[in-house]
Design an enzyme around this catalytic site. Sequence first.
Site, PDB file in Angstrom:
ATOM      1  N   ARG A  83       0.841  -1.191   0.000  1.00 15.31           N
ATOM      2  CA  ARG A  83       0.000   0.000   0.000  1.00 15.31           C
ATOM      3  C   ARG A  83       0.882   1.249   0.000  1.00 15.31           C
ATOM      4  NH1 ARG A  83      -3.748   2.647   4.788  1.00 15.31           N
ATOM      5  NH2 ARG A  83      -4.786   4.158   3.407  1.00 15.31           N
ATOM      6  N   HIS A  84       0.370   2.323  -0.579  1.00 14.62           N
ATOM      7  CA  HIS A  84       1.096   3.592  -0.573  1.00 14.62           C
ATOM      8  C   HIS A  84       1.376   4.058   0.856  1.00 14.62           C
ATOM      9  CE1 HIS A  84      -2.516   5.712   0.746  1.00 14.62           C
ATOM     10  NE2 HIS A  84      -3.189   5.058  -0.188  1.00 14.62           N
ATOM     11  N   GLY A  85       2.288   5.008   0.995  1.00  5.48           N
ATOM     12  CA  GLY A  85       2.664   5.521   2.309  1.00  5.48           C
ATOM     13  C   GLY A  85       1.713   6.599   2.811  1.00  5.48           C
TER      14      GLY A  85
END
Length: 517
Positions: A83-85
């Site tokens: 998942r993105h940060g």
Amino acid sequence: MLSASLPTNRVLLAAVGLLLARTACSSRSLPDIPHIAAYFGTKTRYEEVNPQLLRDVSSVNASVLMAPDSERCSPVHLTAVIRHGSRYPTAKNIRRIQRLSQLVRGEASRGPGSEDWLRDIQSRWEMWYTEDMDGQLVVKGRDELRQLAGRLAAMFPSLLSHEQLTKRRVRFTTSSKHRCVSSVEAVQDGLMEHWGHAPSAEDRYTHVVDDELMRFFERCRGYVEGVANNRSALEEVDKFRDGDEMEGVRRRTEERLNLHQHRLTPDLVEAAFFLCSYELSIKSLNSPWCFLFDENDAKVLEYKSDLKQYWKRSHGHVISGLSSCPLFHHIFRTLDRAGRPRRSSEASPEPASILLGHAETLLPLLSLLGLYKDQTAPTANNYQSQHGRSFRTSRIVPYAANLLFVLYDCQRGPRVQLLINESPVRFPGLESEAAPLYRDVRATYRHLLDGCDFHRECEGRSGGRGPNTELCPITAQLQHLLTHHVTEPRPAASSRDTTEGPRLTGDRPARFIMSDQ
């Protein structure tokens, strides 16, 4: 005698003083963390799941790799779904924060007995969020992905080596959303930095954008029409929002803010709660907004968030998991290629595949795999019995969450291990082994490998509109398989079972646009 003991005492005192100084320094080095930091659902920091990273961002626990020592196993492939940060709030949430700020500044009374944190909110806190931020990755988010990449390189040095990277043998795929593109760039930066190299300007990033793979949920008509755009699919969320637990939190929050009755809506309560999370994940601040809530309030708000994720993206409706069929098949085809026997003259398979997506990329896939499925589904009426549930999005899909498939070459054949957020998790039905034989994993998911056709599941039936108990007969049968493979181990497949999973069939479905995490 006395003179002989003095140096020893001095040394001892000096040692104790040094130890105390180091302890104090270490304590001061840790940020001031809100008491409710572990309950922010999908807006939780990765460090709350792995707190050792607060002291050392490069901390790697090699013992999590658990292939049998007796079989001389070595990792040959890594697939990582990430998942993105950490990101800014979306424009929708920024507008909510704006309304909340205006309400508190304009209507909250400022009596002499007001708490310090309330005075800070009213007189010192500035509304610094602007709508153009709209979910973009923040600096902290880039750091999270760079640091995760460094730990993965340390854990799998042969698969993510500098040579593999420069020869472009590692595949990078991302969602088109800017926060995911920025995240996949940060991963590539982190891998190169781990080996002490800076990417050259002309070929710095080598990723592919693939929304059909990483944003499958917006292309599945059965999911979009049956769940995402169907308000009745989330009736448990609505009932809990209007129930006693949420009303208690709303009323207590209103009182703490010294507001008149019924001025604070449930949406604005959540805006204040997540404002605390944004200030922590973006600036590492223990915001004055955090003092609005005690731990019991936070647990109620986390549960409300979990209800939404469960009924919108996870086990609540079978079509949510089935929408991830394209990603499921992609992962197993990749593992098939990496684990297939080959002649010495054949080229070796790609050592790693890194895929960047969203919380709603991971949650349907985890559901399809049969993970985090409690015996009793969370509903609006069973909050008190759900405190020990495994489905806690704060633990499962924080920012920078990751699902790792590690394929090993072993004497008895390929084995595969699952890690979630860098911790080992066992495949449902195969709990006796940390890294079961790959053929046994394929046998466990045979019903999906032979089926789970995206076009048929998403385009070909209207039964996706209802909850699991109201599905049409074919889907109900598939739900039975999805439920029972979790607890019923399947017999091992034959040694010849190394074929690829079926490729997806049918025309590409229409595209639907939806909001995302």
